[in-house]
Structures are given as C-alpha cells and as structure tokens.
Design an enzyme around this catalytic site. Sequence first.
Site, PDB file in Angstrom:
ATOM      1  CE  LYS A 252     -65.752 -28.771 -36.197  1.00 38.34           C
ATOM      2  NZ  LYS A 252     -65.414 -27.347 -35.657  1.00 38.34           N
ATOM      3  NE  ARG A 326     -66.885 -17.823 -39.965  1.00 39.29           N
ATOM      4  CZ  ARG A 326     -65.916 -17.528 -38.997  1.00 39.29           C
ATOM      5  NH1 ARG A 326     -65.267 -16.355 -39.308  1.00 39.29           N
ATOM      6  NH2 ARG A 326     -65.969 -18.153 -37.963  1.00 39.29           N
TER       7      ARG A 326
END
Length: 477
Positions: A252, A326
């Site tokens: 990130k 996920r």
Amino acid sequence: MNVKLANQPLELIHADLTLEFLTASQLETHSHKSLLTQAGFKAEAEQLCPLHEHRLLICGISDVSHENLRSAMATAIKTAMNYGYASIKLSQYGENLFKSLIEGAILGSYQFNSYKSQPKAISLKEVIFSTQNIDKIALNADTLTSILEESIIISNATNFVRNLVNQTPYDMTPQGMAITADSLSKTNNLDCTILDVNGLESEKMNAMLSVGRASINPPRLIHLSYKPKNPKKVITLVGKGLTYDSGGLSLKAAASMVTMKMDKAGGCAVMGVIKAVSELKLDIEVHAFVGAVENMIGGNAYKPDDVLVAKNGKTIEVRNTDAEGRLVLADVLGYAQEKIKADYIFDYATLTGACMVALGPYTTGVMGHNEELKQEWLNAAEKSGEYCGILPFNRHLKKLIKSDLADVCNVSSKPYGGAITAALFLDNFIDEDMKQKWVHFDIAGSAYTESAWDVHTYGGTGAGVRMTLNWLIENCK
Ligand code: BES
Ligand code: ZN
Ligand code: ZN
C-alpha cells in the site's frame, strides 16, 4: 457510563444536571424561553445550551425520531462529560425511543484511552432516566427495564468491538485475537476452538496460510460457539480478521496503510455479536469464525503470479496481494460450511475501498443472491441505527474475475464495481445449498472513522454488531 432507570417522577430524582431535548416549536412555550433565546439558542439539531444556574442542559432536535434522539443524546453526553457534574437525569420520550437514548448515552460516551499516558479525568458517571415521560405520564417500568437491560448488553458489545479494533497491530496480533476469543469463551461460557499453523495445514487452508506467511505473527483460525438447548435457528458468522494489512508485496502507499489495524473489524464484530447473544441468552445457536492473519512483506511472502489452492479445492490466481481479505475468507467460509450445517451464513469484512466509493464512508455494503433476505437486513440496520445499502450482482460483473490460468482471479480486470466483484469472488466459496442463505457485508467504510459522527468518536465504530443483533432478534423467533 452507568445508565439507570428510576421509578420516580423526574423532579424527585437526585442528579447534578437535567437534560432536555427541545424542538423549535417546544422552545416557544418553554419556561426559560427568554434566557435561551438571549443565549442564541434556536433549538437547531444538536445545538446545545447549558443553563448552569438552573442545572439544565438543553439540546435542540429537529423532530422526535430514533435517529435524532440517538445522535442528540450522544452529542449532549459528550458535552456534559466536559463539565464537573457526576450525574445527569432526563425524562422518557416514549417506550420505543428509549433504546435510542440508551445507545446514544453509552456509545456516545465511549472513550479509548489505553494509549494516553495521562487520560483526562471525567466526572460524569451516571445517566438516570425517569420512568415518566415529558408530559409526566408514567410508562410501564417492567417494559422499560427489559429495554434497558437489552440495550446495555448490545451497547457494551459494540464498545467491546471498538476496544479490540482500536488496539495497535503490535498489541492485537492473530495470537492476541485468539487469546481474546479464549477469554471471552471462559467468561461467557462459549466453546472455543483455535487452529494454529499446523491445524490450518491439516485443514488444507492454503489461501489463508499464504496471506500470513511473511509475518512473524502466525495466523490463527478462531471458532467460538454458543449452543442453547433447543435453538430456533443455527447461524454462522464469519469475520475478516486482518490484524494488519500492509498490502503485502503489492504494498500500500504510505497514506493508505495508516488505519489498516482496522482490517480486523469484521472478526472483532462477530466476536462482539456472539458475546451479546450469549448475554441476552437468545435461543439461537451461533457460530463465530474469525480468520486472524497479518498481511506483510518478506522473502517468503506470497506473490502476484502465485496460484493458491483454497480449502474447497478451487484454484486462485493472485494478481494483487492487497486483495488478501477475500483469500482468507475463501478458506474460512469453506471451513465454516464444512463444520457447521447452518440455516444462514453471514460474513463481515473491511473488504474494499470501492465500497466506500460506492456508498460513502458511513454505509455498509450488503451483497448476496437472496433479495428478500437482503431487504430484511436493510430493515434491521435501519431499526438499529446502522446504515446499509444493497450493491447488486449481475452476470457481466462475474466475468471480470475470470482467470486464464486458474479457476478464478483475486482481482477484477476492470477498475469499477470493486465491492461487487470482491463479493462475487467470495461466491465461489459458498456451497450450492447455501447460496440463498448467504449475505456478505462490506464494512470497509462503516467500521472505522477518523472524525466523530453520530454516536461514534475517533476509531472503531463496532459496525455490524447492532444490526446483526436486531436481525437475529427479529428473524429467529
Ligand atoms: N483492507 C483493504 C480494504 C480497505 C481499504 C478497508 C480502505 C478499509 C479502508 C483490502 O484488503 C484491500 O486492500 N482491498 C483492495 C482491493 C484491490 C487490490 C482489488 C482495495 O480496496 O484497494
Ligand atoms: Zn488489502
Ligand atoms: Zn484488507
């Protein structure tokens, strides 16, 4: 904050301060109208005016509603906490609005001071409600008592979640989540099973293991269960518990990494729900599963280009290691469905920034195949004081996560609709017989705030807790 009910008229209750909510029309006939008007008070929403010489705190509301009273109560209590008073009293605004006032008081007065060396001392300790309403009519004390007991449990569970979410990634590691779950199981008489790396390996949970591989804090799978004698329903709750999400090798940007301790909020929420369910002694069997993992970088980190085999046998092409939630959920959903045959399965995850783009920072995204079930959740959220919005699936969006290499890809080929494509990815890990019984909640925006809003202050909000308890109470009778 200690919230009590006194079976007395307001004037007979001993307290340092009286709180009154006023609409603009009520201001017109108020005994202190001229004093309030001189002070510039117009009874605008959440406008506060203390009349210290009368030991009164007046708070404006646009009209009497759940939403307005909850917010106004939170605002009033925050202000009253800056004064030197120890107790505050107020009248009822009707039985069905009592819950909102209690939640406003307990959630609005929440503070997280664990990391302050010298937290400010607060004098205000007690909120006392009269059983009489503003027209001096006595309401049913037994009804009010049971509303009070239920609302205290729900609000405290929300604050329990906030406390967990607000802890630093150093203090709240996957192991820390497991220790928290274990101690909750002891105080609340729940069953608790924890899988460590060996356990995850024997369960073939390679997607979850891959995400956690580069961290010095190894992953844990937590399973808490509450099993009353004759349950009306069996409910499985699954939470994303990323104790830190650096993004992994798809690292990130510096600014986006800040706050990523909150990526465990889904896991914390399901622990808060099972805590409250057990304290409310609901006749519902509840299983809470948490995939507690840290997504880090390192020589052994999982990579874009890897192909992972999930617990249910499906293969996943990894194209972005920051779409890690996920992957963890794929395995935890698989594990949960294998272990428990439930009537419903709900998952909670700070899954996508795209959910915030779609719905704004306050609203939880609701996704799934069952239209009626999603609508039930919207109603439950509305009643509980949480915001939810449905993000619709369609067959074209499903094609965006096709992989040329594996069964499915962990990111979409197009940059739009990311919250929905993430949910459609999860759909690959929902068994055929559970498709209509599954709802996914994206709490990326609603779970954490850096500026106060509604009953929330800086930090974790406890998103998911109030609406889930409301749904369970309403739909599992
Ligand atoms: N934990 C983040 C999602 C998130 C972002 C939660 C901001 C709260 C605030 C998640 O793991 C993530 O990084 N998602 C990516 C997915 C993308 C790589 C497809 C995102 O949203 O950018
Ligand atoms: Zn991520
Ligand atoms: Zn994440």
